[in-house]
Enzyme design. Structure first.
Site, PDB file in Angstrom:
ATOM      1  N   HIS A  35       0.838  -1.193   0.000  1.00 57.82           N
ATOM      2  CA  HIS A  35       0.000   0.000   0.000  1.00 57.82           C
ATOM      3  C   HIS A  35       0.876   1.246   0.000  1.00 57.82           C
ATOM      4  O   HIS A  35       2.035   1.206   0.394  1.00 57.82           O
ATOM      5  CB  HIS A  35      -0.957   0.019   1.196  1.00 57.82           C
TER       6      HIS A  35
ATOM      7  N   HIS B  37       0.722   5.486   0.972  1.00 54.64           N
ATOM      8  CA  HIS B  37       0.041   6.598   1.635  1.00 54.64           C
ATOM      9  C   HIS B  37       0.119   7.821   0.726  1.00 54.64           C
ATOM     10  O   HIS B  37       1.196   8.142   0.214  1.00 54.64           O
ATOM     11  CB  HIS B  37       0.731   6.936   2.962  1.00 54.64           C
TER      12      HIS B  37
END
Length: 146
Positions: free
Chosen positions: A103, A105
């Site tokens: 992932h 940010h």
């Protein structure tokens, strides 16, 4: 390297087992509001494929992931009138990774406004919904709710 755990929180979000405030979704990626944001408009972009992080991801996953990251970076910057955007991606616990699913940010930033610490405090769901609506409108992901 440790094996991928298909029961990590992001895998459950992708499968729809756990809720999230979705901002964008396509065949390869999902973007949603971080429930413990370090700044207003903090979005997480995850690959839908099973990878712990950048170190074990299939290279074919990285292109679509970064295309979505770029789309969301432009979107949050415009939606919030930010001066810039911080993009962060962590690999393994020693580097700060706490959820072991690849992932990225995406956090809008303003001059002279420090990044909030990762306190573990959850944001108000209604605030996240309002922020997500703003981003969805800006990137043209309209007609989609939560």
């Amino acid at each position: 390297m440790t094996a991928y755990d298909p029961n990590n929180i992001f895998a459950k979000i992708i499968r729809g087992v756990l809720p999230c405030e979705r901002v964008f979704e396509d065949e390869h990626t999902l973007a949603f509001m971080d429930i413990m944001p370090q700044g207003d408009g903090h979005v997480l972009v995850v690959a839908k494929s099973a990878s712990r992080n950048l170190l074990d991801a299939d290279p074919a996953v990285l292109g679509p992931l970064m295309v979505t990251v770029q789309r969301l970076a432009k979107g949050v910057k415009a939606a919030f009138g930010a001066d810039g955007v911080t993009i962060m991606q962590f690999n393994e616990s020693s580097a700060g990774q706490t959820v072991f699913h690849i992932h990225v940010h995406v956090i809008p930033r303003w001059n002279d406004v420090p990044l909030r610490g990762h306190t573990g405090e959850m944001a108000d769901p209604e605030l996240l919904r309002t922020q997500a609506d703003k981003i969805r409108r800006t990137i043209g992901f309209v007609g989609f709710t939560g």
